[in-house]
Scaffold this motif. Structure first.
Motif, PDB file in Angstrom:
ATOM      1  N   CYS A 161       0.855  -1.191   0.000  1.00 53.26           N
ATOM      2  CA  CYS A 161       0.000   0.000   0.000  1.00 53.26           C
ATOM      3  C   CYS A 161       0.886   1.234   0.000  1.00 53.26           C
ATOM      4  CB  CYS A 161      -0.876  -0.027   1.267  1.00 53.26           C
ATOM      5  SG  CYS A 161      -1.663   1.559   1.616  1.00 53.26           S
ATOM      6  N   HIS A 163       0.340   4.063   1.194  1.00 49.02           N
ATOM      7  CA  HIS A 163       0.268   4.803   2.455  1.00 49.02           C
ATOM      8  C   HIS A 163       0.848   3.947   3.583  1.00 49.02           C
ATOM      9  CE1 HIS A 163      -1.142   7.430   5.580  1.00 49.02           C
ATOM     10  NE2 HIS A 163      -1.983   6.521   6.064  1.00 49.02           N
ATOM     11  N   ASN A 164       0.281   2.790   3.781  1.00 47.36           N
ATOM     12  CA  ASN A 164       0.765   1.780   4.723  1.00 47.36           C
ATOM     13  C   ASN A 164       1.000   2.322   6.133  1.00 47.36           C
ATOM     14  OD1 ASN A 164       1.278  -0.897   5.199  1.00 47.36           O
ATOM     15  ND2 ASN A 164       3.439  -0.820   4.624  1.00 47.36           N
ATOM     16  N   ALA A 165       0.165   3.231   6.593  1.00 45.61           N
ATOM     17  CA  ALA A 165       0.394   3.829   7.909  1.00 45.61           C
ATOM     18  C   ALA A 165      -0.881   3.991   8.720  1.00 45.61           C
ATOM     19  CB  ALA A 165       1.089   5.185   7.740  1.00 45.61           C
ATOM     20  N   CYS A 166      -2.017   3.462   8.264  1.00 46.42           N
ATOM     21  CA  CYS A 166      -3.219   3.527   9.096  1.00 46.42           C
ATOM     22  C   CYS A 166      -2.972   2.662  10.333  1.00 46.42           C
ATOM     23  CB  CYS A 166      -4.444   3.031   8.318  1.00 46.42           C
ATOM     24  SG  CYS A 166      -4.768   4.015   6.836  1.00 46.42           S
ATOM     25  N   PHE A 168      -4.655   0.891  12.312  1.00 48.30           N
ATOM     26  CA  PHE A 168      -5.400  -0.349  12.578  1.00 48.30           C
ATOM     27  C   PHE A 168      -5.076  -1.440  11.572  1.00 48.30           C
ATOM     28  CE2 PHE A 168      -7.688   2.393   9.751  1.00 48.30           C
ATOM     29  CZ  PHE A 168      -8.100   1.544   8.743  1.00 48.30           C
ATOM     30  N   CYS A 169      -4.306  -1.125  10.540  1.00 52.36           N
ATOM     31  CA  CYS A 169      -4.193  -2.002   9.368  1.00 52.36           C
ATOM     32  C   CYS A 169      -2.847  -2.713   9.328  1.00 52.36           C
ATOM     33  CB  CYS A 169      -4.367  -1.161   8.099  1.00 52.36           C
ATOM     34  SG  CYS A 169      -4.104  -2.103   6.585  1.00 52.36           S
ATOM     35  N   TYR A 172      -0.550  -4.962   4.744  1.00 51.18           N
ATOM     36  CA  TYR A 172       0.642  -4.884   3.891  1.00 51.18           C
ATOM     37  C   TYR A 172       1.855  -4.399   4.688  1.00 51.18           C
ATOM     38  CZ  TYR A 172      -3.229  -4.963   0.598  1.00 51.18           C
ATOM     39  OH  TYR A 172      -4.376  -5.310  -0.063  1.00 51.18           O
ATOM     40  N   ALA A 211      -3.359  -2.851  -2.684  1.00 56.58           N
ATOM     41  CA  ALA A 211      -4.076  -1.616  -2.395  1.00 56.58           C
ATOM     42  C   ALA A 211      -3.504  -0.507  -3.285  1.00 56.58           C
ATOM     43  CB  ALA A 211      -3.899  -1.241  -0.936  1.00 56.58           C
ATOM     44  N   ASP A 240      -7.336   4.510  -2.046  1.00 51.44           N
ATOM     45  CA  ASP A 240      -7.752   5.361  -0.932  1.00 51.44           C
ATOM     46  C   ASP A 240      -8.200   6.705  -1.479  1.00 51.44           C
ATOM     47  OD1 ASP A 240      -5.664   7.478  -0.511  1.00 51.44           O
ATOM     48  OD2 ASP A 240      -4.364   5.724  -0.310  1.00 51.44           O
ATOM     49  N   GLU A 268     -13.796   4.243   6.061  1.00 47.67           N
ATOM     50  CA  GLU A 268     -13.772   3.971   7.510  1.00 47.67           C
ATOM     51  C   GLU A 268     -14.794   4.810   8.272  1.00 47.67           C
ATOM     52  OE1 GLU A 268     -12.009   1.596   7.027  1.00 47.67           O
ATOM     53  OE2 GLU A 268     -10.203   2.106   5.943  1.00 47.67           O
ATOM     54  N   LYS A 280      -5.571   7.925   8.813  1.00 43.95           N
ATOM     55  CA  LYS A 280      -5.990   7.730   7.422  1.00 43.95           C
ATOM     56  C   LYS A 280      -5.498   8.917   6.606  1.00 43.95           C
ATOM     57  CE  LYS A 280      -8.512   5.270   5.480  1.00 43.95           C
ATOM     58  NZ  LYS A 280      -8.288   3.977   4.776  1.00 43.95           N
TER      59      LYS A 280
HETATM   60  S1  SF4 Z   1      -6.246   0.817   5.490  1.00 40.54           S
HETATM   61 FE1  SF4 Z   1      -5.885   0.965   3.283  1.00 40.54          FE
HETATM   62  S2  SF4 Z   1      -4.756   2.938   3.046  1.00 40.54           S
HETATM   63 FE2  SF4 Z   1      -4.632   2.369   5.216  1.00 40.54          FE
HETATM   64  S3  SF4 Z   1      -2.678   1.231   5.387  1.00 40.54           S
HETATM   65 FE3  SF4 Z   1      -4.311  -0.307   5.086  1.00 40.54          FE
HETATM   66  S4  SF4 Z   1      -4.359  -0.664   2.878  1.00 40.54           S
HETATM   67 FE4  SF4 Z   1      -3.234   1.263   3.205  1.00 40.54          FE
END
Ligand code: SF4
Length: 399
Positions: A161, A163-166, A168-169, A172, A211, A240, A268, A280
């Motif tokens: 991804c 962004h890869n910095a949310c 909760f996620c 990736y 993503a 996103d 979200e 996000k």
């Molecule tokens: S929620 Fe979506 S945008 Fe945020 S880190 Fe995960 S894959 Fe990336």
């Protein structure tokens, strides 16, 4: 035996008189034990795909793991778990044993039935393990797909991804974002098509992974979409919201002309303080702008609402602003509003941040309450053509 077009249904009896039949279709092969209500589904190449056996549903992934699901004691609930390797091997052996019994009874069966049974016989546990290794050479882990895309043919134009910095996620987390070169992508698609072979017939769409694959610059993205096979399958992807506006409505129209059918956005929430806390990219106005652009280009759109995000602290604002944002979106028939329950991940920053902020995780009943409140507050812009609501349970995902 009954046959209709490419569909062939052949019935027989196994030892002890057990009635069984084989259904051979272009998209799948089904082995049915009729009185016992067991069924096994195989892809057109003969690889076990799923089963209903002894009251449990099973789905096998292409990396040769098996998810089992069964009704829980509590009415309307279900339980599930990934089988241990020996259990998964046992299920494959049951399927192989039944296919072998059918083959023994198939001396006078039509050639298509004999060919289907021969293909099932090839996929014992050792062959499926070798297939897993091949799959893992072609793909990096397929982190997640929208539920409407579990039967897609996944092609990875990007990895990870952007962004890869949310917080909760973790989908990736260990995969650095990179875009394949045109040459790498061509080779990947060739390898994917070779891996699936005739089993491509089971796939209903093409999902351009991972993503944010749609961040690829326009000329490259168009060339890539135009070259994808099978050409007739519609194409789907995640993006996103923050990245949608880097393409104009005219760009999105061109991508639609190239076969892009639907774009899924992990919105979200509509509550900006919560989006900031979740880290996000973008805010509610970016999501609205993104959906408006995609709809103006004639694309179907799905948005994912993360129920329970931000726990008790953000609950009120989350529900109220999510309803307001959804109501502002030009969503209609063919679009989807997904509800995904927040599931704490052990290796995500979210839990630590929530604990430090004194934020309590909401119980399941509160998540259902949020879903009901959002459904009740939603007003479709065109009530005659409303979008559809659906659940997005990340624990159900199998590829
Ligand atoms: S929620 Fe979506 S945008 Fe945020 S880190 Fe995960 S894959 Fe990336």
């Amino acid at each position: 035996m009954t046959g209709q077009g490419p569909r062939l249904h052949w019935a027989t009896r196994l030892p002890a008189g057990r009635p069984a039949s084989l259904l051979v279709r272009p998209a799948a092969i089904n082995l049915l034990l009729e009185e016992e209500q067991f069924s096994f589904t195989f892809d057109p190449l003969g690889r076990l795909h799923g089963a209903f056996y002894q009251g449990r549903n099973y789905r096998r992934s292409l990396d040769n793991r098996v998810l089992a699901k069964w009704p829980a004691a509590e009415k309307g609930q279900k339980e599930r778990r990934w089988l241990a390797r020996e259990e998964a091997r046992g299920l494959v052996q049951v399927a192989q044993g039944l296919a072998g019994q059918m083959a023994a009874a198939a001396a006078d069966a039509p050639p298509a039935v004999a060919a289907a049974l021969a293909s099932l016989a090839r996929w014992d546990w050792a062959a499926l393990e070798a297939d897993r290794q091949r799959f893992q050479q072609i793909y990096t882990p397929v982190g997640i797909l929208p539920p409407d895309q579990y039967l897609a043919l996944v092609v990875q134009a990007t990895h990870g991804c952007s962004h890869n910095a949310c917080t909760f996620c973790t989908f990736y987390q260990d995969i650095p974002f990179r875009i394949k070169t045109p040459e790498q992508f061509r080779q990947h698609v060739a390898d994917v098509l070779d891996f699936f072979g005739p089993a491509v017939a089971m796939r209903r769409s093409i999902f351009l992974a991972d993503a944010n694959a749609l961040v690829i610059p326009m000329p490259r993205l168009r060339a890539l979409l135009q070259g994808l096979q099978p050409a007739a399958l519609p194409r789907f992807a995640f993006i996103d919201a923050f990245h949608v506006e880097r393409k104009s409505v005219a760009d999105w129209q061109e991508l639609r002309a190239d076969g892009l059918a639907r774009v899924t956005i992990g919105m979200e929430s509509g509550h900006d303080p919560l989006l900031r806390w979740l880290n996000k990219p973008g805010d509610a106005s970016d999501v609205l702008d993104a959906v408006t652009r995609l709809k103006a280009a004639g694309l179907q759109t799905s948005v994912i609402v993360l129920l329970g995000a931000g726990g008790d602290r953000y609950a009120q604002g989350h529900v109220a602003d999510t309803v307001a944002l959804l109501n502002a979106m030009p969503l209609g028939r063919g679009d989807l509003i997904y509800f995904s329950d927040f599931v704490p991940q052990a290796d995500a920053p979210y839990a630590g941040l929530a604990a430090a902020a004194g934020i309590e995780t909401l119980p399941a009943a509160a998540l259902r309450g949020q879903e009901n409140a959002i459904r009740a507050g939603f007003v479709a812009q065109n009530p005659a053509r409303p979008p559809q609501f659906a659940r997005y349970d990340i624990g159900e995902f199998v590829y």
